[in-house]
Enzyme design. Structure first.
Site, PDB file in Angstrom:
ATOM      1  N   ASP A   1     -30.757  19.944   1.775  1.00 40.47           N
ATOM      2  CA  ASP A   1     -31.748  19.580   2.787  1.00 40.47           C
ATOM      3  C   ASP A   1     -31.627  20.466   4.020  1.00 40.47           C
ATOM      4  OD1 ASP A   1     -29.248  18.438   3.362  1.00 40.47           O
ATOM      5  OD2 ASP A   1     -30.106  16.636   4.273  1.00 40.47           O
TER       6      ASP A   1
ATOM      7  N   THR B   1     -24.116  -6.372  26.856  1.00 38.93           N
ATOM      8  CA  THR B   1     -23.538  -5.593  25.759  1.00 38.93           C
ATOM      9  C   THR B   1     -24.574  -4.982  24.812  1.00 38.93           C
ATOM     10  OG1 THR B   1     -21.480  -6.838  25.876  1.00 38.93           O
ATOM     11  CG2 THR B   1     -21.936  -5.690  23.809  1.00 38.93           C
TER      12      THR B   1
ATOM     13  N   ARG C   1     -34.525   7.616   2.782  1.00 34.54           N
ATOM     14  CA  ARG C   1     -35.848   7.630   2.167  1.00 34.54           C
ATOM     15  C   ARG C   1     -36.018   8.841   1.265  1.00 34.54           C
ATOM     16  NH1 ARG C   1     -40.738   7.539   5.978  1.00 34.54           N
ATOM     17  NH2 ARG C   1     -39.660   9.331   6.885  1.00 34.54           N
TER      18      ARG C   1
ATOM     19  N   GLY D   1     -25.585  21.618   2.473  1.00 32.61           N
ATOM     20  CA  GLY D   1     -26.510  20.666   1.879  1.00 32.61           C
ATOM     21  C   GLY D   1     -27.877  21.275   1.609  1.00 32.61           C
TER      22      GLY D   1
END
Length: 256
Positions: free
Chosen positions: A99, A187, A11, A97
């Site tokens: 961010d 599972t 996003r 990075g």
């Protein structure tokens, strides 16, 4: 007034800040979704952008800004050796990075004078060890919860691909059956719970190891889109803060 943009792999989050610690308004949108409505926003003095989503995201952000505020000055934030009270312990500081760097700056401001372990849950799960004096001591990167589940579905012959929404519902069902929790008897439940426990185990082990290494209390700070799910599996104290990157970008912008 500063426009702040945090473009992650899933996003794009944005905010308009009038001070280093106050957002006038904010929002988020998917990469493939309609453009945000910025038509009523006042003109900012510039845009500060963290983009880890690649060239296509960068081009879209530029187009959105140009359509609303032609020629608005833009600063693409990159990690450096030191900024806003945080020093970068990476061997090559610029390779961290943007961010993660902005998040470290935001966390240091939000929890001053505390040792921190910052866990951010997105496409990847990242861990950052930040000392109280602002020194970033290093970090860990692992697949995020959704990526773990998707990888198992894609790379095994008999395991299903389970989405976060489906996994959350499956875990709700599992929690209702105390006789089997945390172990599953089919599972899809086993895959959802196993990947969630892997995330929680990584966080808890890192937090305990850091407190042992530093011989001091460490605040565990959680952020990111998958944090709501991960929290349910954690058994250690933690604090939520979901705007670390945008807060860091605001501090960077107002220090310029």
């Amino acid at each position: 007034m500063c426009l702040l943009i945090d473009a992650g792999n899933s996003r794009i989050k944005w905010a308009l800040a009038d001070t280093a610690r106050h957002f006038v308004t904010s929002g988020a949108f998917e990469h493939a979704s309609d453009a945000p409505d910025w038509s009523t926003l006042p003109a900012p003095r510039g845009a500060w952008i963290s983009n880890v989503a690649g060239d296509a995201a960068a081009a879209r952000i530029d187009a959105l800004i140009e359509a609303r505020w032609p020629a608005l000055p833009r600063t693409v934030v990159r990690a450096s050796a030191a900024q806003c009270g945080v020093t970068n312990g990476y061997a090559e500081p610029a390779r961290l990075g943007s961010d993660r760097w902005a998040g470290l700056i935001g966390a240091h401001a939000a929890f001053a004078d505390e040792h921190l372990l910052i866990a951010t849950f997105g496409t990847a799960t990242t861990l950052e060890a930040l000392r109280a004096d602002g020194h970033f001591a290093g970090g860990l990167i692992a697949p995020g919860w959704a990526l773990m589940m998707r990888s198992l579905g894609m790379h095994t012959a008999q395991l299903p691909t389970v989405s976060i929404d489906a996994a959350t519902n499956l875990l709700d069902e599992l929690a209702e059956n105390d006789a089997h929790a945390p172990f599953a008897i089919d599972t899809p439940h086993a895959l959802s719970a196993g990947c969630l426990q892997a995330q929680a185990g990584l966080i808890e082990r890192a937090w305990r190891d850091l407190e042992k290494a530093w011989q001091a209390p460490v605040r565990l700070v959680l952020s990111g889109g998958a944090a709501d799910a991960i929290v349910r599996a954690l058994t250690v104290p933690h604090t939520r803060h979901d705007t670390l990157v945008l807060t860091g970008l605001a501090l960077i912008a107002h220090s310029a």
